[in-house]
Design a protein around this motif. Structure first.
Motif, PDB file in Angstrom:
ATOM      1  N   VAL A 203       0.917  -1.162   0.134  1.00 40.11           N
ATOM      2  CA  VAL A 203      -0.170   0.086   0.045  1.00 40.11           C
ATOM      3  C   VAL A 203       0.939   1.128   0.065  1.00 40.11           C
ATOM      4  N   SER A 204       0.624   2.027  -0.824  1.00 40.60           N
ATOM      5  CA  SER A 204       1.559   3.520  -0.853  1.00 40.60           C
ATOM      6  C   SER A 204       0.415   4.505  -1.379  1.00 40.60           C
ATOM      7  N   ALA A 205       0.370   5.578  -1.157  1.00 41.24           N
ATOM      8  CA  ALA A 205      -0.540   6.525  -1.157  1.00 41.24           C
ATOM      9  C   ALA A 205       0.332   7.959  -1.238  1.00 41.24           C
ATOM     10  N   GLU A 206      -0.524   8.925  -1.482  1.00 40.10           N
ATOM     11  CA  GLU A 206      -0.218  10.401  -1.563  1.00 40.10           C
ATOM     12  C   GLU A 206      -1.315  11.312  -0.787  1.00 40.10           C
ATOM     13  N   LEU A 207      -1.029  12.058   0.071  1.00 44.75           N
ATOM     14  CA  LEU A 207      -2.118  12.907   0.923  1.00 44.75           C
ATOM     15  C   LEU A 207      -1.209  14.226   1.022  1.00 44.75           C
ATOM     16  N   ASN A 208      -2.002  15.386   0.558  1.00 39.32           N
ATOM     17  CA  ASN A 208      -1.321  16.667   0.493  1.00 39.32           C
ATOM     18  C   ASN A 208       0.090  16.698   0.136  1.00 39.32           C
ATOM     19  N   GLY A 209       0.535  16.211  -0.978  1.00 35.82           N
ATOM     20  CA  GLY A 209       1.785  16.616  -1.547  1.00 35.82           C
ATOM     21  C   GLY A 209       2.547  15.321  -1.018  1.00 35.82           C
ATOM     22  N   TYR A 210       2.421  14.542   0.011  1.00 37.26           N
ATOM     23  CA  TYR A 210       3.436  13.756   0.729  1.00 37.26           C
ATOM     24  C   TYR A 210       3.098  12.127   0.406  1.00 37.26           C
ATOM     25  N   TRP A 211       4.084  11.619   0.201  1.00 38.82           N
ATOM     26  CA  TRP A 211       3.750   9.954  -0.229  1.00 38.82           C
ATOM     27  C   TRP A 211       4.464   9.118   0.745  1.00 38.82           C
ATOM     28  N   SER A 212       3.737   8.093   1.003  1.00 41.72           N
ATOM     29  CA  SER A 212       4.338   7.053   1.935  1.00 41.72           C
ATOM     30  C   SER A 212       3.992   5.615   1.051  1.00 41.72           C
ATOM     31  N   ASP A 213       4.998   4.637   1.700  1.00 45.48           N
ATOM     32  CA  ASP A 213       4.924   3.211   1.050  1.00 45.48           C
ATOM     33  C   ASP A 213       5.109   2.177   2.279  1.00 45.48           C
ATOM     34  N   ASN A 214       4.336   1.119   2.170  1.00 44.82           N
ATOM     35  CA  ASN A 214       4.575  -0.120   2.925  1.00 44.82           C
ATOM     36  C   ASN A 214       3.910  -1.183   2.417  1.00 44.82           C
ATOM     37  N   GLY A 215       4.397  -2.362   2.919  1.00 41.62           N
ATOM     38  CA  GLY A 215       3.910  -3.694   2.452  1.00 41.62           C
ATOM     39  C   GLY A 215       4.233  -4.817   3.521  1.00 41.62           C
ATOM     40  N   GLY A 216       3.688  -5.934   3.289  1.00 40.18           N
ATOM     41  CA  GLY A 216       4.132  -7.153   4.234  1.00 40.18           C
ATOM     42  C   GLY A 216       3.303  -8.294   3.460  1.00 40.18           C
ATOM     43  N   SER A 217       3.835  -9.332   3.729  1.00 38.34           N
ATOM     44  CA  SER A 217       3.510 -10.861   3.263  1.00 38.34           C
ATOM     45  C   SER A 217       2.924 -11.447   4.585  1.00 38.34           C
ATOM     46  N   PHE A 218       2.032 -12.275   4.304  1.00 32.89           N
ATOM     47  CA  PHE A 218       1.522 -13.022   5.387  1.00 32.89           C
ATOM     48  C   PHE A 218       0.780 -14.547   5.020  1.00 32.89           C
ATOM     49  N   VAL A 219       0.602 -15.302   5.803  1.00 32.63           N
ATOM     50  CA  VAL A 219      -0.167 -16.500   5.382  1.00 32.63           C
ATOM     51  C   VAL A 219      -1.810 -16.456   5.596  1.00 32.63           C
ATOM     52  N   LEU A 220      -2.385 -16.571   4.980  1.00 31.19           N
ATOM     53  CA  LEU A 220      -3.884 -16.501   5.008  1.00 31.19           C
ATOM     54  C   LEU A 220      -4.222 -17.725   5.682  1.00 31.19           C
ATOM     55  N   GLY A 221      -4.884 -17.499   6.848  1.00 32.03           N
ATOM     56  CA  GLY A 221      -5.475 -18.641   7.683  1.00 32.03           C
ATOM     57  C   GLY A 221      -4.340 -19.743   8.260  1.00 32.03           C
ATOM     58  N   GLN A 222      -4.676 -20.881   8.083  1.00 33.20           N
ATOM     59  CA  GLN A 222      -3.693 -22.001   8.404  1.00 33.20           C
ATOM     60  C   GLN A 222      -2.304 -22.030   7.488  1.00 33.20           C
ATOM     61  N   ASP A 223      -1.358 -22.274   7.940  1.00 33.97           N
ATOM     62  CA  ASP A 223      -0.068 -22.506   7.204  1.00 33.97           C
ATOM     63  C   ASP A 223       0.153 -23.697   6.912  1.00 33.97           C
ATOM     64  N   ILE A 224      -0.828 -24.298   5.860  1.00 30.28           N
ATOM     65  CA  ILE A 224      -0.950 -25.661   5.623  1.00 30.28           C
ATOM     66  C   ILE A 224       0.293 -25.943   4.411  1.00 30.28           C
ATOM     67  N   HIS A 225       0.877 -24.840   3.698  1.00 29.77           N
ATOM     68  CA  HIS A 225       1.957 -25.078   2.790  1.00 29.77           C
ATOM     69  C   HIS A 225       3.269 -24.620   3.523  1.00 29.77           C
ATOM     70  N   ASN A 226       3.240 -24.281   4.473  1.00 26.63           N
ATOM     71  CA  ASN A 226       4.462 -24.385   5.124  1.00 26.63           C
ATOM     72  C   ASN A 226       5.418 -22.629   4.620  1.00 26.63           C
ATOM     73  N   HIS A 227       4.382 -21.717   4.682  1.00 29.54           N
ATOM     74  CA  HIS A 227       5.064 -20.440   4.363  1.00 29.54           C
ATOM     75  C   HIS A 227       5.615 -19.947   5.510  1.00 29.54           C
ATOM     76  N   ASN A 228       5.228 -20.200   6.750  1.00 29.06           N
ATOM     77  CA  ASN A 228       5.352 -18.809   7.850  1.00 29.06           C
ATOM     78  C   ASN A 228       6.777 -18.836   7.957  1.00 29.06           C
TER      79      ASN A 228
END
Length: 254
Positions: free
Chosen positions: A95-120
């Motif tokens: 998610v990155s966005a602009e407000l009143n001429g200022y910009w910021s950016d961030n992100g993240g990965s996560f496992v949805l629900g149970q970690d049945i595929h061993n991504h954690n």
């Protein structure tokens, strides 16, 4: 961007809080059976609530409000009604966005629900490496040394880094100098982090691959060998001591 007064700091704090909250709430909202388009529309409504504008849409005409990448997609995934989230998926929201001429950016990965595929383990490695890297950033530190730290930590955890994606300067636009805060040691990069500057620091931690490639839609990046990649990102203000994490509202370390 270099912060020179309280007004600029307040502007960066506000938009950083907005993108941080949006990322956190999108992560909490995601559930199996939901399309990435529905998740993106929710994120877009949050940005609109704060009068913020989607940065990738505004700057590059990206066909979505946020980037949502699933499983073997590395980055810049296009939200789609056809992509339905499943239990155990590796999901990345940026998610990155602009407000009143200022910009910021961030992100993240996560496992949805149970970690049945061993991504954690991969997700945790990315989170921890970003945390460690940020603790070492201050004015005067070589950018290459942080890349070296990220790559070494990844290797010690049994992973690699994606070499053609990078963090960047940010503030008055989405991408500013320094443009290549990479996740490996670049011996040709002599640039140092500058006090009072704002940068987006990212980790791209991979199970095998070292590069990401265009999926064919002009946006989505994938690995050729079906490797999985976890990414985490904070926008920070560099000081003489520990950086100020402007996007801490995303709670990616909680």
């Amino acid at each position: 961007m270099s912060i020179s007064n309280e007004s600029e700091l307040a502007g960066m704090q506000k938009i950083s809080e907005v993108v941080g909250i949006t990322l956190r709430k999108m992560r909490e909202y995601a559930r199996p059976g939901m399309s990435t388009k529905e998740l993106d529309e929710y994120g877009g409504s949050l940005l609109s609530h704060y009068n913020a504008r989607s940065a990738p849409n505004l700057a590059y005409g990206f066909p979505g409000w946020t980037c949502i990448s699933v499983n073997n997609e590395v980055a810049h995934g296009i939200p789609s009604e056809k992509t339905i989230l499943q239990e155990g998926d590796l999901v990345n929201i940026d998610v990155s966005a602009e407000l009143n001429g200022y910009w910021s950016d961030n992100g993240g990965s996560f496992v949805l629900g149970q970690d049945i595929h061993n991504h954690n383990n991969l997700v945790e490695a990315s989170r921890k490496i970003l945390y460690k890297a940020i603790q070492h950033i201050r004015g005067g530190v070589k950018i290459a040394d942080i890349g070296n730290l990220i790559e070494k930590e990844a290797r010690m955890s049994g992973y690699r880094v994606i070499r053609n994606l990078a963090g960047h300067g940010i503030g008055r636009s989405l991408h500013e100098e320094p443009s290549d805060i990479v996740c490996y040691y670049d011996r040709f990069n002599k640039t140092r982090f500058k006090k009072n500057s704002v940068v987006a620091i990212e980790t791209f931690i991979s199970t095998r691959a070292s590069h990401a490639y265009d999926k064919g839609d002009g946006w989505t990046l994938v690995t050729k060998d079906k490797s999985f990649v976890a990414q985490h990102e904070h926008t920070i203000l560099i000081t003489d001591g520990k950086p100020i994490i402007l996007t801490e509202a995303n709670h990616i370390w909680n």
